[in-house]
Design a protein around this motif. Structure first.
Motif, PDB file in Angstrom:
ATOM      1  N   TYR A   7       0.721  -1.268  -0.027  1.00 36.11           N
ATOM      2  CA  TYR A   7      -0.043  -0.044  -0.069  1.00 36.11           C
ATOM      3  C   TYR A   7       0.765   1.082  -0.118  1.00 36.11           C
ATOM      4  O   TYR A   7       0.760   2.089  -0.715  1.00 36.11           O
ATOM      5  CB  TYR A   7      -0.985  -0.029   1.301  1.00 36.11           C
ATOM      6  N   TRP A  45      -6.053  -2.715  -1.388  1.00 36.07           N
ATOM      7  CA  TRP A  45      -5.400  -2.695   0.181  1.00 36.07           C
ATOM      8  C   TRP A  45      -6.406  -1.932   1.040  1.00 36.07           C
ATOM      9  O   TRP A  45      -6.433  -2.879   2.182  1.00 36.07           O
ATOM     10  CB  TRP A  45      -4.071  -2.089   0.025  1.00 36.07           C
ATOM     11  N   CYS A 102      -4.072   0.688  -4.394  1.00 36.29           N
ATOM     12  CA  CYS A 102      -4.435   1.369  -3.119  1.00 36.29           C
ATOM     13  C   CYS A 102      -5.974   0.871  -2.632  1.00 36.29           C
ATOM     14  O   CYS A 102      -6.107   0.791  -1.595  1.00 36.29           O
ATOM     15  CB  CYS A 102      -4.451   2.933  -3.048  1.00 36.29           C
TER      16      CYS A 102
END
Length: 102
Positions: A12, A53, A50
């Motif tokens: 991330y 995650w 992102c």
């Protein structure tokens, strides 16, 4: 900008940091149309990494919280109503035998 990498290998923080750099470069301008499009596409890929995650983290938190609630026997609602023993969990006032609220 980093060449396209295996998105599954990005953590991330790594994806976020690279995305910040992509946005910085796009905002600064001075790139050709082709470079800008390539940066935009990379930014989209990084944003998806992102989001995966973050979605995974949310799912883990939700699972942990539901597991905790189940372990507590589902008493969360009763505790939230100051120990009320009403079967519906409402905050109805308690009345004495004369019908007066206590």
């Amino acid at each position: 900008m980093t060449a396209k990498t295996d998105e599954g290998a990005l953590g991330y923080e790594q994806a976020r940091d690279e995305l910040i750099e992509v946005v910085r470069r796009l905002e600064a301008g001075g790139t050709t149309l082709e470079e800008s499009l390539a940066l935009w596409e990379r930014g989209e890929e990084l944003a998806k990494v992102c989001r995966r995650w973050l979605d995974g983290a949310r799912a883990r938190l939700d699972a942990a919280l539901s597991g905790r609630d189940a372990a507590e026997g589902g008493d969360a609602g009763a505790k939230a109503t100051n120990g009320s023993n009403d079967s519906d969990g409402s905050d109805d006032e308690v009345e004495d035998r004369g019908g007066r609220a206590l």
